[in-house]
Design a protein around this motif. Structure first.
Motif, PDB file in Angstrom:
ATOM      1  N   ALA A   1       0.821  -1.210   0.000  1.00 43.15           N
ATOM      2  CA  ALA A   1       0.000   0.000   0.000  1.00 43.15           C
ATOM      3  C   ALA A   1       0.857   1.263   0.000  1.00 43.15           C
ATOM      4  O   ALA A   1       0.482   2.278  -0.607  1.00 43.15           O
ATOM      5  CB  ALA A   1      -0.924   0.004   1.214  1.00 43.15           C
ATOM      6  N   ARG A   2       2.009   1.204   0.694  1.00 40.86           N
ATOM      7  CA  ARG A   2       2.878   2.389   0.770  1.00 40.86           C
ATOM      8  C   ARG A   2       3.489   2.737  -0.586  1.00 40.86           C
ATOM      9  O   ARG A   2       3.923   3.863  -0.809  1.00 40.86           O
ATOM     10  CB  ARG A   2       3.976   2.162   1.809  1.00 40.86           C
ATOM     11  N   GLU A   3       3.515   1.739  -1.473  1.00 40.94           N
ATOM     12  CA  GLU A   3       4.037   1.999  -2.814  1.00 40.94           C
ATOM     13  C   GLU A   3       3.166   3.006  -3.558  1.00 40.94           C
ATOM     14  O   GLU A   3       3.609   3.643  -4.517  1.00 40.94           O
ATOM     15  CB  GLU A   3       4.092   0.686  -3.620  1.00 40.94           C
ATOM     16  N   SER A   4       1.918   3.164  -3.087  1.00 42.62           N
ATOM     17  CA  SER A   4       1.001   4.103  -3.750  1.00 42.62           C
ATOM     18  C   SER A   4       1.325   5.557  -3.413  1.00 42.62           C
ATOM     19  O   SER A   4       0.862   6.478  -4.101  1.00 42.62           O
ATOM     20  CB  SER A   4      -0.447   3.794  -3.341  1.00 42.62           C
ATOM     21  N   GLY A   5       2.079   5.755  -2.325  1.00 38.50           N
ATOM     22  CA  GLY A   5       2.432   7.113  -1.921  1.00 38.50           C
ATOM     23  C   GLY A   5       1.319   7.857  -1.207  1.00 38.50           C
ATOM     24  O   GLY A   5       1.436   9.060  -0.951  1.00 38.50           O
ATOM     25  N   LYS A   6       0.250   7.161  -0.868  1.00 36.76           N
ATOM     26  CA  LYS A   6      -0.879   7.803  -0.197  1.00 36.76           C
ATOM     27  C   LYS A   6      -0.569   8.034   1.285  1.00 36.76           C
ATOM     28  O   LYS A   6       0.314   7.396   1.857  1.00 36.76           O
ATOM     29  CB  LYS A   6      -2.137   6.948  -0.353  1.00 36.76           C
ATOM     30  N   PRO A   7      -1.321   8.928   1.938  1.00 32.47           N
ATOM     31  CA  PRO A   7      -1.127   9.211   3.365  1.00 32.47           C
ATOM     32  C   PRO A   7      -1.353   7.953   4.217  1.00 32.47           C
ATOM     33  O   PRO A   7      -2.083   7.048   3.818  1.00 32.47           O
ATOM     34  CB  PRO A   7      -2.193  10.275   3.672  1.00 32.47           C
ATOM     35  N   GLU A   8      -0.765   7.930   5.418  1.00 31.19           N
ATOM     36  CA  GLU A   8      -0.832   6.760   6.290  1.00 31.19           C
ATOM     37  C   GLU A   8      -2.268   6.374   6.665  1.00 31.19           C
ATOM     38  O   GLU A   8      -2.585   5.195   6.772  1.00 31.19           O
ATOM     39  CB  GLU A   8      -0.020   7.009   7.570  1.00 31.19           C
TER      40      GLU A   8
END
Length: 308
Positions: free
Chosen positions: A222-229
């Motif tokens: 999910a962090r690969e998307s660059g979205k907020p935590e």
């Protein structure tokens, strides 16, 4: 008459590979002469088992035995798939399953119990079968389940004979509902389990380490998307729920209707029968799962035989 000591019986057993009772009988018949006892066992075809005991037994059969509120399942392995079609082997495995239903699935207790229709133990009967059929065999595992109220249903996938096959399932249902309808429903759940092989009945029964490992992988993805935590956290929970739908029985889509989850199907069946239903336990055995099989090169074996 020579004294037949436990130590001498043990020694003969180690040398011959025959069952304890057979060794005791051999020593009795030969007045305690160890060498003569080995010859006696060889004459009876009972000393050959030891020569086969080192060979990998990863084939065989699973057997289920149920009676109302209780049931048992066993796996007995042999070396080749061909043995699974042997009627004597089938009778052996089914008999062991019947014994297991009275021994709480305890392997030592099962082996020490009397085999149905004989005066020999299960262990001795198995040893005799090794000598007669000519393959290494092993009672690998067994378990019994029961409920106070309800049924224990079963299903065998691609059964080779009644109650025998390569994949066997027991499903224990706790309920006050009609026993016949409960058993029918339990068999449907067992068929579902045969097809989907869930890791656990409920989310709470999943291995916490497995869940945490999945959560870590999903978080990294999910962090690969660059979205907020905070968005990532929601993404992870959504994907984790999808993971549950894949590996948890109650969360899976019921293969019988292809629409409801198993959890919903259980709820609906409970309403139909006028009594709530709880899946108390589910056991699924597949022949040879987890056994490391030997890979053989048939051409190499033939060449080695020809070369002497």
């Amino acid at each position: 008459m020579a004294e037949i000591t436990a130590a001498k019986v043990k020694e003969l057993r180690e040398k011959s590979g025959a069952g304890m009772m057979d060794c005791k009988k051999a020593l009795t018949e030969t007045a305690g002469d160890l060498d003569a006892a080995i010859d006696w066992l060889r004459t009876k075809g009972l000393a050959t088992a030891s020569k086969k005991s080192g060979r990998v037994a990863a084939e065989g059969l699973v057997a289920v035995s149920t009676s109302g509120t209780s049931g048992a399942i066993v796996e007995v392995n042999a070396e080749t798939d061909f043995v699974g079609r042997n009627e004597d082997f089938q009778k052996l495995v089914m008999g062991i399953a019947d014994v297991a239903s009275t021994q709480s699935g305890d392997l030592d207790a099962i082996k020490a119990a009397t085999f149905p229709g004989s005066d020999e133990t299960v262990e001795a009967t198995l040893t005799n079968a090794i000598a007669t059929i000519g393959e290494n065999m092993n009672l690998r595992r067994a378990v019994s389940v029961s409920v106070e109220n309800g049924v224990v249903a079963s299903y065998v996938h691609n059964a080779t004979a009644p109650g025998l096959g390569k994949i066997g399932i027991l499903v224990a249902l706790e309920s006050e509902g009609d026993a016949a309808k409960l058993e029918e429903f339990g068999k449907q759940i067992a068929m579902h389990v045969a097809a989907t092989n869930p890791e656990a009945v409920s989310v709470d029964e999943l291995d916490p380490a497995s869940v945490e490992r999945e959560r870590t992988v999903l978080s990294d993805q999910a962090r690969e998307s660059g979205k907020p935590e905070e968005i990532i956290a929601k993404m992870v929970e959504g994907r984790l729920n999808k993971f549950y739908q894949e590996v948890v029985l109650l969360k899976q889509t019921f293969v019988v209707d292809g629409e409801n989850s198993v959890e919903k199907a259980v709820e609906l069946k409970g309403k139909e029968l006028g009594s709530s239903i709880k899946i108390a336990s589910v056991i699924r055995y597949a022949v040879g799962e987890g056994i490391e099989k030997e890979e053989s090169d048939f051409a190499a074996e033939v060449a080695a035989a020809v070369s002497g």
